[in-house]
Design a protein around this motif. Structure first.
Motif, PDB file in Angstrom:
ATOM      1  N   TYR A  90       0.789  -1.236   0.000  1.00  0.00           N
ATOM      2  CA  TYR A  90       0.000   0.000   0.000  1.00  0.00           C
ATOM      3  C   TYR A  90       0.822   1.287   0.000  1.00  0.00           C
ATOM      4  O   TYR A  90       0.265   2.373  -0.179  1.00  0.00           O
ATOM      5  CB  TYR A  90      -0.948  -0.001   1.208  1.00  0.00           C
ATOM      6  CG  TYR A  90      -1.927  -1.161   1.168  1.00  0.00           C
ATOM      7  CD1 TYR A  90      -3.005  -1.169   0.275  1.00  0.00           C
ATOM      8  CD2 TYR A  90      -1.763  -2.255   2.018  1.00  0.00           C
ATOM      9  CE1 TYR A  90      -3.897  -2.236   0.226  1.00  0.00           C
ATOM     10  CE2 TYR A  90      -2.649  -3.329   1.972  1.00  0.00           C
ATOM     11  CZ  TYR A  90      -3.709  -3.309   1.078  1.00  0.00           C
ATOM     12  OH  TYR A  90      -4.585  -4.360   1.031  1.00  0.00           O
ATOM     13  N   ALA A 140      -6.801   3.345   4.310  1.00  0.00           N
ATOM     14  CA  ALA A 140      -7.882   3.593   3.341  1.00  0.00           C
ATOM     15  C   ALA A 140      -8.408   2.282   2.766  1.00  0.00           C
ATOM     16  O   ALA A 140      -9.545   2.208   2.290  1.00  0.00           O
ATOM     17  CB  ALA A 140      -7.373   4.503   2.219  1.00  0.00           C
ATOM     18  N   HIS A 141      -7.543   1.230   2.777  1.00  0.00           N
ATOM     19  CA  HIS A 141      -7.949  -0.092   2.266  1.00  0.00           C
ATOM     20  C   HIS A 141      -7.969  -1.126   3.390  1.00  0.00           C
ATOM     21  O   HIS A 141      -7.680  -2.308   3.180  1.00  0.00           O
ATOM     22  CB  HIS A 141      -6.983  -0.558   1.161  1.00  0.00           C
ATOM     23  CG  HIS A 141      -6.966   0.329  -0.039  1.00  0.00           C
ATOM     24  ND1 HIS A 141      -6.230   1.489  -0.097  1.00  0.00           N
ATOM     25  CD2 HIS A 141      -7.615   0.227  -1.227  1.00  0.00           C
ATOM     26  CE1 HIS A 141      -6.409   2.075  -1.274  1.00  0.00           C
ATOM     27  NE2 HIS A 141      -7.258   1.326  -1.993  1.00  0.00           N
ATOM     28  N   ASN A 183      -2.538   4.985   3.250  1.00  0.00           N
ATOM     29  CA  ASN A 183      -3.158   4.241   2.157  1.00  0.00           C
ATOM     30  C   ASN A 183      -3.609   2.863   2.624  1.00  0.00           C
ATOM     31  O   ASN A 183      -4.649   2.352   2.186  1.00  0.00           O
ATOM     32  CB  ASN A 183      -2.185   4.116   0.976  1.00  0.00           C
ATOM     33  CG  ASN A 183      -2.883   3.710  -0.312  1.00  0.00           C
ATOM     34  OD1 ASN A 183      -4.030   4.111  -0.559  1.00  0.00           O
ATOM     35  ND2 ASN A 183      -2.222   2.901  -1.116  1.00  0.00           N
ATOM     36  N   ASP A 215     -10.176  -2.704   4.936  1.00  0.00           N
ATOM     37  CA  ASP A 215     -11.044  -3.879   4.816  1.00  0.00           C
ATOM     38  C   ASP A 215     -10.414  -4.982   3.987  1.00  0.00           C
ATOM     39  O   ASP A 215     -10.851  -6.141   4.043  1.00  0.00           O
ATOM     40  CB  ASP A 215     -12.399  -3.483   4.200  1.00  0.00           C
ATOM     41  CG  ASP A 215     -13.189  -2.556   5.116  1.00  0.00           C
ATOM     42  OD1 ASP A 215     -12.921  -2.610   6.347  1.00  0.00           O
ATOM     43  OD2 ASP A 215     -14.025  -1.782   4.622  1.00  0.00           O
ATOM     44  N   GLU A 216      -9.399  -4.635   3.182  1.00  0.00           N
ATOM     45  CA  GLU A 216      -8.752  -5.635   2.318  1.00  0.00           C
ATOM     46  C   GLU A 216      -7.581  -6.336   3.008  1.00  0.00           C
ATOM     47  O   GLU A 216      -7.060  -7.338   2.507  1.00  0.00           O
ATOM     48  CB  GLU A 216      -8.215  -4.955   1.039  1.00  0.00           C
ATOM     49  CG  GLU A 216      -9.273  -4.183   0.256  1.00  0.00           C
ATOM     50  CD  GLU A 216      -8.633  -3.294  -0.815  1.00  0.00           C
ATOM     51  OE1 GLU A 216      -7.412  -3.478  -1.066  1.00  0.00           O
ATOM     52  OE2 GLU A 216      -9.335  -2.440  -1.370  1.00  0.00           O
ATOM     53  N   GLN A 218      -5.702  -6.451  10.314  1.00  0.00           N
ATOM     54  CA  GLN A 218      -6.762  -5.524   9.890  1.00  0.00           C
ATOM     55  C   GLN A 218      -7.418  -4.878  11.101  1.00  0.00           C
ATOM     56  O   GLN A 218      -7.551  -3.649  11.183  1.00  0.00           O
ATOM     57  CB  GLN A 218      -7.810  -6.305   9.079  1.00  0.00           C
ATOM     58  CG  GLN A 218      -8.976  -5.476   8.609  1.00  0.00           C
ATOM     59  CD  GLN A 218     -10.048  -6.350   7.972  1.00  0.00           C
ATOM     60  OE1 GLN A 218     -11.191  -6.357   8.388  1.00  0.00           O
ATOM     61  NE2 GLN A 218      -9.649  -7.122   6.937  1.00  0.00           N
TER      62      GLN A 218
END
Length: 906
Positions: free
Chosen positions: A210, A218-219, A215, A221-222, A229
């Motif tokens: 990332y 911002a992601h 960043n 959930d992935e 997470q």
């Protein structure tokens, strides 16, 4: 070609050096290992880089922005170790003496200063080498900024180099992304909290994917695994704060002028003074400067004419005190014996001339501006110089010299003159017994605040006779220093001895001992060369036989002396326990093998093999090299080596003759008396335990000795609560180990190792011992308490042993210090007593007109070469002088035997 600057993170490199190099101290007790390591790294970097500019940055101890931010979140940084803290101002002083620019800025850490300077210098077109032990600085790497990270080890220093591409290759991220990795994983050393549950591997994977923490969030959930997470989602604010903490400032408001950082000659006279003070002798060779001028050299006068020399002696005879030194070189001509005043008065010129061979000159000092070197030569014979010096010593009130014992081969001091001659070497040793050596230039530095050239500075490694031919001027200066320093320093040293309560120790024990040691050295001990050869051949046969048995049990041949190969055999092939891997293989140290020896005959044989090969190399072969033409070995005895006051011997070391194994004891058979003599060995019985009884005042221990029974059996009876008559041999052996172990401040772990019992059992033995002898426990505890308060411990006779280890920040060092505090007063008192006995025995033999002589001292043991018809008188002298060397609350006793060799006599 663009110019280059080296930027150094001062605190970081000092810290690395401190933990990478064993503790060092100079003669003043200042810790120096960090400074030493720092300078070694500095010199290496400069040799490799050859930069145009140099700057060192240091943290300021005021709180920085990042400090405050972290403290608001959670706690403070761990304080710096005291031994390291005291070295920070020293390295700054040294760098300033070298002309190195130092930059500090309140409110900013060193890495912020370095980041700002590195970027500024890069923008100005310079190549930048940034040296730090902190990997945080990798974020600054670019195509023109190289980060150099030293790793200081005992074996030397390795340096890792990183440009931007190197960071990417090793860490998979760019220098800027490296900040985010650090922020996610955290760093306890730098107080960066990071994100719980995210380690280096996960942090690196996230930033590779990332590019930044923001960043990644911002992601969020992935992100996988789910734990990472959830942790990032829950601790995102902490991650951002960690990033701020991890980011180095590159725009700090620093006033810096590049031209001032231009690299000049670091090896200045001021830096020379500092390195000399710190005792970094191997670094002084880097200096091309003249030794700093000192006040005394301008008064040195070399005298070569007889008329001038007569005038000097006449003037010196009117002084109250003098400093003197006799320069002679046995390699130039070996004297046949001592030169006495009587030989001159009797006009025994021929004998005197023979004995005066090798004399190069005599130096005299009897005023700050009266320093003379009288050079022996065509117009001034060495024998005449010695005659005049002996006559001068009769006239003056006091005289001081340096290393008197080394001069006694050419200068025999009558007994009536000895109480007026002091040796500043011995004074300096008593005042600070922790140093490894004592030189006249060290004494000048410590007591006169003068930096003067050492013998190596003046003469290199030349023997004096060769120096008299090749370096006449330097030899003259060397001789003058040897008189001037004792003359100027002796009164200060005498006052220091008085202030510390060691004046009596100096005059009544150490100074008289010098003459006794010299006479022992001159006598030497007879060795049966054929017996020694036969002993060596016997060892060789046993070693070959052992090798064969070891190979048979191991199932293959291997190099028994190779720890690596031995480790493979024992722990890989034979699967023995206690295998402890090191970087070079398994440890096969003695403590590891001793654990195995009881259960594995192979290991027992390997230990025996090691003992036999050492006996062969050290004694069977080693001693043969020291046998002189008359069949005798003459060891050198040192009285300024050990911190406790014990004597040591060298070339060869005859105090380390092995006695634990029978084959080792048999080496004593090669030491024999001359024809018509026997050897008489007198050994103090349990002197340290008797000293402990006296010093502790423990009534039970004193009572045990006064019963004149077996002390170890009495202790076993009381510690193990069994009747005296029912004590087993095992209980007595265990009690003996506790008795002697207590003297050395043994721990339950140490005792458990010695007796092959559990630590709990050992602790129980020690506890029972202290219940039996409560006065001993109180005494030992008080010793440690007093040592912590005063910084030293003392013997009965006032000998001091400083214990700086007690104030160490290192637990192991402090524990060692506690053992020293408990043992040094006891061992030191025993050493003082044997010295008194040596002096009295030696003088008594001569006073009674006996030909028998003291020839060896081994800690608590004296060896006399006695003429057969004098045996009874010698034994009476030994008993009288040894048992009455000190008056204690328990009687000193000796064990005495005689024989036709040392083995039989012991």
């Amino acid at each position: 070609m663009s110019k280059k600057i080296v930027l150094i993170d001062g605190h970081s490199i000092l810290n690395r050096a401190f933990f990478g190099i064993p503790d060092l101290t100079n003669g003043e007790g200042l810790h120096t290992n960090a400074v030493y390591g720092f300078l070694n790294i500095l010199f290496r970097i400069l040799e490799e880089e050859k930069p145009d500019y140099l700057t060192v940055a240091f943290d300021v101890h005021a709180p920085t922005f990042r400090h405050k931010m972290y403290e608001a979140y959670k706690g403070t940084r761990k304080p710096m170790a005291e031994e390291l803290r005291q070295q920070v101002p020293v390295i700054k002083e040294v760098l300033q003496a070298m002309g190195v620019v130092i930059v500090e800025q309140e409110g900013y850490e060193a890495d912020d200063i370095l980041g700002t300077l590195a970027v500024q210098c890069e923008e100005e077109g310079l190549q930048v080498s940034l040296v730090s032990g902190d990997r945080d600085l990798l974020q600054l790497a670019s195509e023109r900024i190289k980060i150099r990270i030293p790793k200081t080890k005992r074996t030397g220093t390795e340096i890792e180099d990183y440009y931007a591409a190197d960071v990417k290759e090793k860490y998979q991220v760019t220098p800027k992304e490296f900040i985010d990795v650090k922020a996610l994983m955290g760093d306890t050393a730098d107080n960066i909290p990071g994100v719980p549950g995210i380690g280096e591997k996960t942090a690196t994977a996230l930033i590779v994917s990332y590019g930044s923490i923001e960043n990644a969030y911002a992601h969020v959930d992935e992100i996988k695994p789910p734990r990472a997470q959830n942790n990032l989602r829950e601790h995102y604010e902490q991650a951002q704060m960690s990033k701020t903490l991890a980011t180095i400032e590159v725009n700090a408001p620093i006033e810096y002028h590049l031209e001032e950082a231009a690299l000049g000659d670091l090896f200045t006279p001021e830096a020379y003074v500092w390195l000399k003070k710190l005792e970094f002798k191997n670094m002084l060779s880097r200096f091309q400067v003249e030794t700093p001028a000192v006040s005394m050299e301008q008064y040195f006068i070399e005298v070569t004419e007889l008329s001038e020399a007569k005038q000097v002696f006449q003037e010196a005879g009117e002084a109250e005190r003098i400093g003197f030194s006799l320069l002679a070189d046995a390699e130039g001509a070996e004297p046949e014996g001592q030169m006495t005043l009587d030989s001159f008065l009797q006009n025994d010129r021929e004998a005197a001339e023979k004995k005066a061979e090798g004399i190069l000159g005599i130096s005299l000092a009897f005023g700050k501006e009266k320093i003379f070197y009288l050079r022996a030569g065509e117009h001034m014979a060495g024998k005449w110089l010695v005659e005049q010096l002996l006559a001068l010593l009769q006239k003056v009130k006091s005289a001081a010299t340096f290393d008197l014992k080394s001069q006694l081969s050419w200068l025999s001091i009558p007994r009536e003159l000895r109480n007026k001659i002091s040796d500043v070497l011995i004074s300096a040793y008593l005042i600070n017994p922790l140093k490894s050596d004592y030189t006249y230039d060290d004494i000048a530095k410590e007591y006169l605040d003068l930096m003067i050239p050492s013998r190596i500075d003046l003469l290199g490694k030349l023997p004096l006779f060769q120096a008299s031919l090749e370096k006449r001027k330097e030899l003259f200066q060397y001789g003058a220093f040897l008189a001037a320093v004792p003359f100027q320093a002796s009164e200060k040293l005498e006052q220091k001895l008085k202030d510390t309560g060691m004046q009596q120790l100096f005059w009544e024990i150490e100074m008289p001992l010098t003459y006794t040691l010299y006479e022992m050295e001159q006598e030497g001990v007879q060795v049966n060369g054929e017996a020694l050869k036969s002993y060596g051949e016997n060892l060789s046969e046993k070693i070959i036989e052992l090798e064969r048995e070891i190979y048979q049990e191991a199932g293959e041949e291997f190099n028994i002396n190779s720890p690596k190969q031995l480790g493979v055999i024992l722990f890989d092939k034979l699967k023995m326990p206690y295998g402890k891997k090191t970087k070079t293989g398994y440890s096969t140290a003695a403590d590891v093998l001793e654990k195995l020896a009881g259960d594995y005959p192979l290991v027992s044989k390997i230990l025996e093999y090691r003992q036999l090969t050492k006996l062969k190399s050290t004694y069977a072969e080693g001693l043969a090299n020291y046998i002189e033409e008359d069949g005798r070995i003459r060891s050198t005895f040192h009285q300024t080596i050990t911190a406790t006051g014990r004597l040591s011997s060298a070339e060869p070391n005859l105090q380390n003759i092995p006695i634990r194994m029978e084959l080792g004891r048999q080496i004593r058979k090669v030491f024999i008396p001359r024809e018509g003599c026997v050897l008489i060995d007198a050994d103090y019985s349990q002197i340290e335990l008797r000293v402990l009884a006296h010093m502790s005042g423990d009534e039970n221990l004193i009572g045990a000795y006064r019963k004149a029974q077996d002390i170890h059996r009495i202790t076993a009876s009381q510690v193990f609560h069994v009747p005296f008559e029912e004590v087993t041999s095992l209980q007595r052996r265990n009690a003996k180990a506790v008795n002697f172990g207590i003297v050395y401040g043994i721990s339950s772990f140490g005792l458990s190792q010695d007796l092959s019992i559990t630590k709990k059992e050992a602790a129980g033995y020690i506890e029972s011992y202290f219940e039996t002898y409560p006065g001993v426990k109180r005494f030992l505890d008080q010793l440690v308490k007093d040592a912590k308060e005063k910084g030293y411990v003392s013997t009965i006779f006032g000998r001091r042993r400083p214990v700086p280890e007690l104030s160490s920040g290192n637990f192991m060092q402090r524990s060692f210090g506690e053992r020293v505090a408990m043992n040094a007063p006891i061992q030191g008192t025993a050493a003082d007593i044997i010295k008194i006995a040596m002096i009295r025995v030696n003088e008594s033999l001569k006073d009674k007109g006996l030909r028998s002589r003291l020839i060896l001292q081994v800690h608590d043991e004296l060896l006399i070469e006695a003429w057969e018809e004098e045996m009874e008188q010698v034994e009476e002298i030994l008993k009288q002088e040894m048992e009455n060397a000190a008056v204690l609350s328990v009687q000193l006793e000796i064990d005495m035997k005689h024989g036709k060799d040392w083995y039989e006599a012991h």
